[in-house]
Design an enzyme around this catalytic site. Structure first.
Site, short mmCIF file in Angstrom:
data_model
loop_
_atom_site.label_atom_id
_atom_site.label_comp_id
_atom_site.label_asym_id
_atom_site.label_seq_id
_atom_site.Cartn_x
_atom_site.Cartn_y
_atom_site.Cartn_z
N PHE A 67 0.83 -1.22 0.00
CA PHE A 67 0.00 0.00 0.00
C PHE A 67 0.86 1.26 0.00
CE2 PHE A 67 -2.78 -2.82 2.91
CZ PHE A 67 -3.33 -3.49 1.83
N ASP A 107 4.54 14.37 13.58
CA ASP A 107 3.73 15.50 14.05
C ASP A 107 3.33 16.41 12.88
OD1 ASP A 107 4.01 14.53 16.58
OD2 ASP A 107 5.44 16.04 17.26
N GLY A 151 -29.91 13.27 -0.07
CA GLY A 151 -30.89 12.20 -0.29
C GLY A 151 -30.42 11.24 -1.36
N GLU A 177 -1.37 7.65 8.14
CA GLU A 177 -0.70 8.52 9.12
C GLU A 177 -1.08 8.13 10.54
OE1 GLU A 177 1.54 10.89 8.67
OE2 GLU A 177 1.48 11.23 6.50
#
Length: 383
Positions: free
Chosen positions: A155, A240, A339, A363
């Site tokens: 991935f 961070d 809708g 992350e």
């Protein structure tokens, strides 16, 4: 280095216009064709988006954290695939080099990353190592002045287009934890490095991931990023900033969904008047607005603290948890407000509903953020 206020305002105005006039009109085409047109990629390069966080001395814009999240709020209002294209160059693909790279590594790679000439990719996840990244099995065996790498990464964002991979591999086979893992800078044309097929995903069509396969991939010891055995420490240093960036993108996406939902509710007539007159619709709009505003304020404050030199690991995790969960709820309400139309591909909310689901996973998953926050709270209380 912070931009002067006029220059920053000019850049953000240019970015906002680019998002509205070039990116949003191309969203459907990108999703249908699962590719960003090359001409549009060149435009993204031309306005400097590949180098937002890369220092000016290497050709980037050198934005502060506060300036970067301001840009991400805007960029996040277009399809997430555009941000994904530049994300690794500005985040985990470059920040490790900026923080721990040797002078030679910085000079070799950062200018190319800043212009988008080279795409960076961060190869950490494996078939059996995701949130438990410390259990990775990719090995790096020393052979003279070289290392020989074997393993599979899974991935990996932008892998099909990358020119440079930051690959994490175990250099100490006796260690069963994150200790003994090193980070390597490996160029895409290195013998022994190959790619799997492009993954077919739920959403974010146009952003590509694939396996990265290392089969006796030989690199010199000089390819190590930082010190041998300290790869995870390098990775942790960039989290961070990455989490704040993703959080800001979540807010941008939420604000786009709210804007689209409000416009639809004011235009759509039901029960003798516009949907926006119905109190239950108003409640969904109000909840979405309040949550998005709350997340925006959290991110802006945390970015200011980071720019002031304060440690913000807990606060960044709070932002990532709050913003990624928030945008999922906003997307769900947006479909509900639309809708039946919200289930149709002609409306952007259908695509965003699928696209934003990923924010709660990469992350660091929401569950990892919860663990990190709680553990830091306990540690601080016990100190």
């Amino acid at each position: 280095m912070s931009l002067d206020p006029d220059t920053l305002e000019q850049f953000l105005d240019t970015l906002d216009r680019f998002v509205r006039e070039r990116l949003i009109p191309n969203e459907h085409k990108v999703a249908e064709e699962d590719a960003i047109p090359m001409g549009l990629i060149q435009e993204i390069k031309d306005i400097g988006l590949f180098g937002l966080s890369i220092p000016e001395e290497y050709g980037g814009l050198g934005l502060t954290m506060s300036e970067e999240v301001a840009a991400a709020f805007i960029l996040g209002q277009a399809s997430p695939v555009f941000r994904s294209l530049i994300g690794t160059n500005n985040g985990i693909g470059s920040q490790g080099i900026i923080i721990d790279g040797s002078p030679e590594q910085k000079q070799m790679y950062l200018p190319c990353l800043a212009t988008g000439e080279m795409i960076a990719s961060f190869a950490l996840t494996e078939p059996d190592a995701g949130s438990d990244a410390g259990s990775l099995k990719t090995s790096a065996r020393r052979d003279g002045n070289d290392f020989v790498l074997n393993g599979t990464k899974r991935f990996i964002t932008n892998a099909p287009h990358a020119g440079l991979f930051t690959v994490f591999a175990r250099t100490d086979p006796t260690s069963k934890t994150s200790a003994g893992v090193s980070a390597f800078l490996i160029e895409a044309d290195t013998p022994g490095l190959s790619l799997g097929a492009i993954d077919k995903k739920m959403g974010q069509k146009g952003s590509h991931t694939s396996d990265v396969i290392l089969d006796d991939c030989r690199v010199p010891a000089s390819a190590i990023l930082g010190a041998e055995g300290q790869g995870f420490k390098t990775a942790m240093k960039v989290l961070d900033r990455g989490r704040l960036h993703i959080s800001a993108v979540c807010v941008g996406a939420a604000e786009r969904l709210i804007r689209d939902s409000l416009a639809y509710a004011m235009d759509r007539k039901q029960f003798g008047g516009p949907l926006s007159d119905k109190q239950l619709i108003q409640a969904m709009l109000a909840d979405s607005k309040a949550e998005a505003y709350g997340a925006r304020c959290m991110i802006e404050e945390t970015a200011r603290r980071k720019d002031a030199g304060r440690k913000v690991t807990t606060e960044a995790a709070c932002c990532k948890l709050m913003a990624s969960e928030m945008v999922g709820r906003v997307a769900d309400r947006a479909v509900q407000i639309h809708g039946g139309a919200g289930y149709m591909a002609e409306y952007a909310v259908e695509r965003f509903y699928r696209d934003v689901r990923l924010f709660r996973i990469y992350e660091g998953t929401s569950q990892i953020q919860q663990l990190l926050i709680a553990r830091n709270m306990i540690s601080d209380a016990a100190a």
